[in-house]
Scaffold this active site. Structure first.
Site, mmCIF file in Angstrom:
data_model
loop_
_atom_site.group_PDB
_atom_site.id
_atom_site.type_symbol
_atom_site.label_atom_id
_atom_site.label_comp_id
_atom_site.label_asym_id
_atom_site.label_seq_id
_atom_site.Cartn_x
_atom_site.Cartn_y
_atom_site.Cartn_z
ATOM 1 N N TYR A 10 -4.706 -9.590 3.355
ATOM 2 C CA TYR A 10 -5.163 -9.792 2.665
ATOM 3 C C TYR A 10 -6.236 -11.554 3.138
ATOM 4 C CZ TYR A 10 -4.357 -6.498 -0.636
ATOM 5 O OH TYR A 10 -4.014 -5.476 -1.112
ATOM 6 N N SER A 33 -1.773 0.892 3.409
ATOM 7 C CA SER A 33 -1.369 1.016 2.113
ATOM 8 C C SER A 33 -2.305 0.123 1.323
ATOM 9 C CB SER A 33 0.186 0.974 2.186
ATOM 10 O OG SER A 33 0.525 0.085 2.062
ATOM 11 N N GLU A 34 -3.142 -0.209 1.485
ATOM 12 C CA GLU A 34 -3.225 -1.295 0.117
ATOM 13 C C GLU A 34 -4.106 -2.160 0.603
ATOM 14 O OE1 GLU A 34 -1.995 -4.666 -2.951
ATOM 15 O OE2 GLU A 34 -0.502 -3.064 -2.577
ATOM 16 N N ALA A 35 -5.468 -1.912 0.492
ATOM 17 C CA ALA A 35 -6.912 -2.640 1.048
ATOM 18 C C ALA A 35 -8.362 -3.598 -0.466
ATOM 19 C CB ALA A 35 -7.504 -2.234 2.344
#
Length: 188
Positions: A10, A33-35
């Protein structure tokens, strides 16, 4: 057997990390996998800048081998939550709980350029650019090449799409994203 490696971050551009992973493990799939776009690191009401940061990150990741992109938050409330630690975020859709209204943000329209044009099974192809003010990624599937251009600067930038001996000049407007498709004729 491990088929791939998931990653997320992030802060900042860490594209060189993906390059190193791809060099070490060339057969492994790279999956973001996560943004999300955290409001603690950007202005909650600057929807265009948030979408451009997202597209910048996607292009950088794609150019270093990312094969799958998963958004962490597709729909959030009007504050960018809920979130148990009050770490509010932007999202493709924001839902106003009091008005009972769903709003599309700029992130959704920017994601469209990637999800609509880059087909499953397409292969990333190398690109070159003459200025770092213009960001680009390109993919080929069968006889079609698609590209996504991002201009986060405040000025229009000329771009030249070259394939073999043919070249097309286009203008990429200030603070915009655009997509294009080239059909490659088989001369065989």
């Amino acid at each position: 057997m491990v088929a791939g490696i998931a990653f997320h971050w992030y802060s900042g551009d860490h594209f060189e990390n993906l390059c190193m992973i791809r060099e070490q493990f060339p057969r492994k799939k790279l999956l973001l996998s996560e943004a999300c776009i955290e409001y603690s690191k950007c202005a909650p009401d600057d929807y265009l800048k948030n979408a451009q940061k997202y597209a910048h990150d996607i292009i950088g990741n794609m150019n270093e081998g990312m094969e799958t992109f998963l958004d962490w938050n597709l729909v959030l409330d009007e504050l960018g939550g809920p979130n148990h630690v009050k770490n509010y975020c932007d999202a493709p859709f924001l839902y106003d709980m009091k008005k009972k209204e769903l709003t599309e943000t700029n992130i959704l329209s920017y994601l469209w350029h990637f999800s609509h044009f880059i087909e499953s099974g397409a292969v990333w192809i190398g690109v070159s650019r003459y200025t770092d003010k213009l960001e680009v990624t390109a993919f080929q599937k069968d006889n079609r090449i698609v590209f996504v251009l991002l201009n986060r600067s405040g000025e229009d930038i000329p771009a030249y799409i070259r394939l073999g001996e043919r070249c097309a000049a286009i203008k990429v407007s200030a603070r915009s994203i655009g997509s294009g498709m080239i059909e490659v004729k088989n001369n065989g």
